[in-house]
Design an enzyme around this catalytic site. Sequence first.
Site, PDB file in Angstrom:
ATOM      1  N   ARG A 237       0.863  -1.178   0.000  1.00  0.00           N
ATOM      2  CA  ARG A 237       0.000   0.000   0.000  1.00  0.00           C
ATOM      3  C   ARG A 237       0.900   1.228   0.000  1.00  0.00           C
ATOM      4  O   ARG A 237       2.013   1.204   0.548  1.00  0.00           O
ATOM      5  CB  ARG A 237      -0.887   0.038   1.246  1.00  0.00           C
ATOM      6  N   ASP A 261       3.168  -0.083  -7.363  1.00  0.00           N
ATOM      7  CA  ASP A 261       1.828  -0.276  -7.924  1.00  0.00           C
ATOM      8  C   ASP A 261       0.795   0.447  -7.064  1.00  0.00           C
ATOM      9  O   ASP A 261      -0.388   0.442  -7.377  1.00  0.00           O
ATOM     10  CB  ASP A 261       1.533  -1.784  -7.958  1.00  0.00           C
ATOM     11  N   GLU A 266      -3.958   7.692  -4.461  1.00  0.00           N
ATOM     12  CA  GLU A 266      -4.182   7.045  -5.762  1.00  0.00           C
ATOM     13  C   GLU A 266      -5.137   7.877  -6.602  1.00  0.00           C
ATOM     14  O   GLU A 266      -6.052   8.514  -6.093  1.00  0.00           O
ATOM     15  CB  GLU A 266      -4.678   5.612  -5.542  1.00  0.00           C
ATOM     16  N   HIS A 283      -2.193   0.555  -9.495  1.00  0.00           N
ATOM     17  CA  HIS A 283      -2.823  -0.448  -8.607  1.00  0.00           C
ATOM     18  C   HIS A 283      -3.451  -1.588  -9.422  1.00  0.00           C
ATOM     19  O   HIS A 283      -4.641  -1.889  -9.279  1.00  0.00           O
ATOM     20  CB  HIS A 283      -3.869   0.210  -7.699  1.00  0.00           C
ATOM     21  N   ILE A 284      -2.605  -2.209 -10.245  1.00  0.00           N
ATOM     22  CA  ILE A 284      -3.105  -3.289 -11.118  1.00  0.00           C
ATOM     23  C   ILE A 284      -2.712  -4.676 -10.599  1.00  0.00           C
ATOM     24  O   ILE A 284      -2.896  -5.677 -11.294  1.00  0.00           O
ATOM     25  CB  ILE A 284      -2.595  -3.134 -12.580  1.00  0.00           C
ATOM     26  N   GLY A 285      -2.185  -4.727  -9.366  1.00  0.00           N
ATOM     27  CA  GLY A 285      -1.705  -6.005  -8.822  1.00  0.00           C
ATOM     28  C   GLY A 285      -2.700  -7.140  -8.998  1.00  0.00           C
ATOM     29  O   GLY A 285      -2.337  -8.254  -9.374  1.00  0.00           O
ATOM     30  N   ALA A 286      -3.966  -6.866  -8.724  1.00  0.00           N
ATOM     31  CA  ALA A 286      -4.973  -7.940  -8.763  1.00  0.00           C
ATOM     32  C   ALA A 286      -5.669  -8.040 -10.120  1.00  0.00           C
ATOM     33  O   ALA A 286      -6.590  -8.835 -10.284  1.00  0.00           O
ATOM     34  CB  ALA A 286      -6.008  -7.686  -7.676  1.00  0.00           C
TER      35      ALA A 286
HETATM   36  C1  MLT Z   1      -6.459  -6.197  -2.680  1.00  0.00           C
HETATM   37  O1  MLT Z   1      -6.190  -5.775  -1.559  1.00  0.00           O
HETATM   38  O2  MLT Z   1      -6.974  -7.289  -2.832  1.00  0.00           O
HETATM   39  C2  MLT Z   1      -6.188  -5.353  -3.888  1.00  0.00           C
HETATM   40  O3  MLT Z   1      -5.710  -4.128  -3.528  1.00  0.00           O
HETATM   41  C3  MLT Z   1      -7.412  -5.405  -4.719  1.00  0.00           C
HETATM   42  C4  MLT Z   1      -7.721  -4.246  -5.596  1.00  0.00           C
HETATM   43  O4  MLT Z   1      -7.229  -4.154  -6.701  1.00  0.00           O
HETATM   44  O5  MLT Z   1      -8.530  -3.423  -5.201  1.00  0.00           O
END
Ligand code: MLT
Length: 309
Positions: A237, A261, A266, A283-286
Amino acid sequence: MASKLRILIVDPIHIKLRNYMEKNFIVTIKHPITQQELIDCIKKYDVLILRSGAQVSSKFIEQAKHLRAIIRAGTGVDNIDLQSLRETDILFYNTPSTNSRAVAELSFGLIHCLFRHIKHASTEIEANIWNKKLLMGFELTNKSLGLIGFGSIGQEIARIAKGYDMQVSCTVSHYTAERAADLKTKGITLFDNLDVLMAFNDILVVCCPYIESTKNLLNKNNLCYLQPTSILINVARGGVVSEQDLYRSLVNGDIYGAASDVFEREGQFSPLFTLDNFIGTPHIGAMTNESQEKISDLIIQFLEEKILK
Ligand code: MLT
């Protein structure tokens, strides 16, 4: 027949989940949404689905008069006031670990980008500049990788790192000699000291949760332990790493490069974006098909068992 429940979705979700929702609920999709807009409209809904783009605050909970469930489509709960939520009858559901592989793979994508100058090379070739001789990079084999946090994401990163023949070490919030001994059998060194982990590794990956004890965890007092040849990757984060202090380390050449990321604010500009030795992603991790499909399946199961039954 009972009338359909109303569901509000405030972050991107997989098409499979969206189709399911549209069949079973009256769906409203609003993203982006401001915090005030969310608070103002929530009394009209029975279920909220969010990811990291909105906050479930105590002020929001006060207004959520008809809400039966809040679904956090992902892992992190740092945007949810769980304490206030516990004082209500609202059900809370999240999907821990579903995106660990996606985040781990992104971490390696960012590491490769920094070590092989991929961002710079791509920008140059778009301008028809062929500067091969200035693009000497580094391989991962035999490099040391330090993980700040060894939960599901950290463990996935370690598994991949072993495939590259990297030396892996980590820190966790509660060090115990037993855990250190157990990890040693798996070829992973557990340090009881963050400063040592930072000084010791070529690559540092921040993958711990954002909680009170990890706010501003990486700042000028420990970023100074990194080597001028080291890189730092943040997939946790924004608030875990001080962006201001990281900016200074990058500008001074105290570290080789960094990628993130996640950001303190943000959706807004960060001075980090102006630096050649920094790579940012929004924030594209997921954001992989596989991870979002897994999340969808779990949420559908939750809705079937707890809301629609
Ligand atoms: C998460 O905590 O699972 C990720 O940050 C998901 C997201 O992209 O919001």
